[in-house]
Design an enzyme around this catalytic site. Structure first.
Site, PDB file in Angstrom:
ATOM      1  N   CYS A   1       1.385  -7.397   1.933  1.00 17.07           N
ATOM      2  CA  CYS A   1       1.892  -8.770   1.880  1.00 17.07           C
ATOM      3  C   CYS A   1       3.277  -8.820   1.262  1.00 17.07           C
ATOM      4  O   CYS A   1       4.120  -9.637   1.652  1.00 17.07           O
ATOM      5  CB  CYS A   1       0.921  -9.669   1.117  1.00 17.07           C
ATOM      6  SG  CYS A   1       0.541  -9.093  -0.561  1.00 17.07           S
TER       7      CYS A   1
ATOM      8  N   THR B   1       2.400  14.424   0.389  1.00 16.06           N
ATOM      9  CA  THR B   1       1.941  14.892  -0.924  1.00 16.06           C
ATOM     10  C   THR B   1       2.788  16.049  -1.416  1.00 16.06           C
ATOM     11  O   THR B   1       3.171  16.100  -2.602  1.00 16.06           O
ATOM     12  CB  THR B   1       0.459  15.302  -0.857  1.00 16.06           C
ATOM     13  OG1 THR B   1      -0.322  14.185  -0.413  1.00 16.06           O
ATOM     14  CG2 THR B   1      -0.044  15.767  -2.207  1.00 16.06           C
TER      15      THR B   1
ATOM     16  N   CYS C   1      -8.169  -8.102  -3.487  1.00 14.85           N
ATOM     17  CA  CYS C   1      -6.988  -7.270  -3.210  1.00 14.85           C
ATOM     18  C   CYS C   1      -7.255  -5.792  -3.476  1.00 14.85           C
ATOM     19  O   CYS C   1      -7.705  -5.412  -4.562  1.00 14.85           O
ATOM     20  CB  CYS C   1      -5.826  -7.755  -4.067  1.00 14.85           C
ATOM     21  SG  CYS C   1      -4.306  -6.802  -3.866  1.00 14.85           S
TER      22      CYS C   1
END
Length: 541
Positions: free
Chosen positions: A515, A331, A509
């Site tokens: 994927c 971050t 999803c």
């Protein structure tokens, strides 16, 4: 096709994450009159933000020096650090590496941090449009001119439905892309402008997170606990965290490097199995799981950072990949890159003759503490890929204590999807069934992510060549997507009848992008769905 309206800005920022919001704030600090717009595909700022997270406040201190006077909700000063090596039944405390010393850091909900940063940005005059997914980059004469965002109402068949909205052209002199890991527009910018030429492949991990409420008597605010070892084998990179924040919340997560070799491995099930370890079970005992999520993260570090600028735009934050893996933090580096890009854009806006390429941004980055920090740890993550857990730990110790980040070599990376071994060469893994109290299945987990997609829209998960799935994914690897997906999107059905086929449940999803990364033949393409679709992570995540 309906004609699109357009809006003009000085700077357009894609993605309301830490990098994008830090860039917006810095721009308005330097150029109060500049027209700055941020578009965000989540239903609200923070809805798609997922991280551990312990943040180092260095960039935040630079951006908003008085932030502690009005901190984000649930920010908890980090306290005791524990670094553990796990076997199946035992836990051994190891010396905490210096990179993992969290004194002066804060355990936070990164979603809350982004909501808080969003409010700060709006107070300065930044326009933020959540639920407005950027689906196309506008490129004219080789220069990025903005994005198309807010297209809605296209049916599953790809036709204009009754609620069709053509979206808008959001145009700007400069567009900063802060889409996070594996951004869909960024992926195409890589191809259009050759941004990955001459750099090492990016390597990734999948982080899976749960948020628990536990009894107050078991809660130690500020507790920071990390582990390596069980349940993963030594040839698979990964580890776990457990952070205690607020009055009774526990952030618990599990990370698996996506270069794991065993096609039968399921990161989700490894996470569930991890929680059964006696050391972990006792910390969660009497508690209740209240939220779930998953997200891919970049782990390539310095040698995998692409070219960051191109005519009309720049890459900032995790869409380029500035995570410090040994620190388990990104971050602060993401925010700093956004700030540096904003400074370059502000200088260019002040000069009508400024070129379309913000060359001063990468120059400033190389002179900054971000570059120095990533350079010093550049050989640690690839050491685990090269030598496994034990050799990797030895290499990390040598890099840290002997070479102090100044070794005269840089270790390379490899493509994660090429590391997967065929099913016939991989050992099957038997995972225990979930008990519904400590361990859970995928569907009940996705429910807690508040994931939703409009059903009548084109699938945002596509096989580039559907004919490849059976010979490659099924016959060679036995459908690894049905295991590496943490949201039950992919199902291999029909095998018992001798006709295996893939079913894609795109509505499940959670936008982790795994994927798109791990498919053995790179045949799955993750595209941007309609705005506001996907997870809606609660405050605390």
């Amino acid at each position: 096709m309906s004609e699109r309206e357009s809006m003009e800005f000085d700077v357009l920022i894609v993605g309301a994450g830490p990098a994008g919001l830090a860039a917006a704030i810095r721009l308005k600090q330097l150029s109060p009159e500049a027209a700055v717009c941020v578009v965000e595909k989540g239903s609200e700022v923070g809805a798609h933000i997922l991280s551990g997270a312990v943040i180092e406040p260095r960039a935040l201190d630079e951006l908003l020096p008085d932030w502690r006077d009005d901190p984000p909700g649930l920010a908890t000063p980090a306290g005791e650090d524990s670094f553990m090596f796990l076997t199946e039944t035992k836990a051994y405390k190891l010396p905490t590496p210096p990179q993992m010393n969290n004194h002066g850091n804060y355990i936070v909900s990164l979603g809350n941090v982004c909501r808080w940063l969003g409010a700060k940005a709006e107070a300065l005059g930044v326009e933020i449009y959540p639920g407005f997914a950027a689906s196309e980059t506008i490129i004219e004469e080789g220069v990025v001119r903005g994005v198309v965002a807010g297209v809605m109402g296209i049916t599953r068949e790809g036709e204009e439905g009754p609620n069709y909205q053509p979206g808008m052209e959001l145009r700007a002199r400069y567009t900063l892309f802060g889409e996070g890991c594996r951004g869909s527009l960024t992926k195409r910018l890589h191809e259009t402008f050759g941004l990955r030429e001459g750099v090492q492949p990016q390597t990734y991990a999948l982080g899976i997170k749960e948020l628990w409420e536990i009894p107050k008597e078991r809660h130690t605010p500020g507790k920071v606990w990390h582990s390596v070892g069980w349940p993963l084998k030594s040839d698979t990179y990964g580890g776990a965290w457990l952070y205690m924040l607020g009055e009774n919340l526990v952030s618990i997560g599990f990370v698996v490097g996506l270069d794991y070799p065993n096609t039968w491995l399921s990161p989700f099930d490894e996470m569930q199995r991890f929680k059964t370890h006696p050391e972990v079970r006792k910390m969660l005992e009497g508690g209740k799981r209240i939220a779930y999520g998953a997200r891919a993260l970049n782990e390539g570090g310095l040698q995998s950072i692409p070219k960051l600028v191109f005519p009309g735009g720049a890459l900032i934050g995790d869409t380029a990949g500035f995570l410090n893996v040994p620190k388990i933090k990104g971050t602060h580096t993401a925010m700093k890159t956004g700030m540096l890009a904003a400074e370059a854009a502000a200088a260019a806006l002040a000069d009508e003759a400024a070129p379309p390429v913000l060359e001063s941004y990468p120059e400033a980055l190389r002179a900054s503490w971000v570059w120095e920090e990533l350079s010093s740890v550049r050989n640690i993550r690839p050491g685990f890929a090269k030598w496994g857990l034990y050799g990797g730990m030895v290499n990390a110790a040598l890099e840290t204590y002997l070479f102090r980040g100044k070794a005269p070599w840089t270790l390379p990376h490899h493509y994660d999807h090429k590391a997967t071994k065929p099913a016939a060469q991989s050992e099957k893994i038997a995972y225990p069934k979930p008990d519904g109290k400590l361990t859970f299945d995928r569907l009940s987990s996705v429910f807690l992510s508040n994931t939703n997609h409009e059903e009548d829209q084109p699938a945002h998960l596509k096989l580039k060549d559907p004919a490849k799935w059976r010979p490659v994914n099924w016959e060679t690897y036995r459908s690894p997507e049905s295991r590496y997906c943490p949201a039950a999107v992919y199902e291999a059905v029909g095998a018992e009848e001798g006709e295996p086929r893939l079913v894609i449940n795109a509505q499940n999803c959670v936008h982790c992008k795994t994927c798109d990364i791990k498919d053995p033949d790179q045949n799955i393409d993750w595209c941007t769905p309609e705005g506001a679709g996907g997870p809606n992570y609660i405050g605390g995540m």
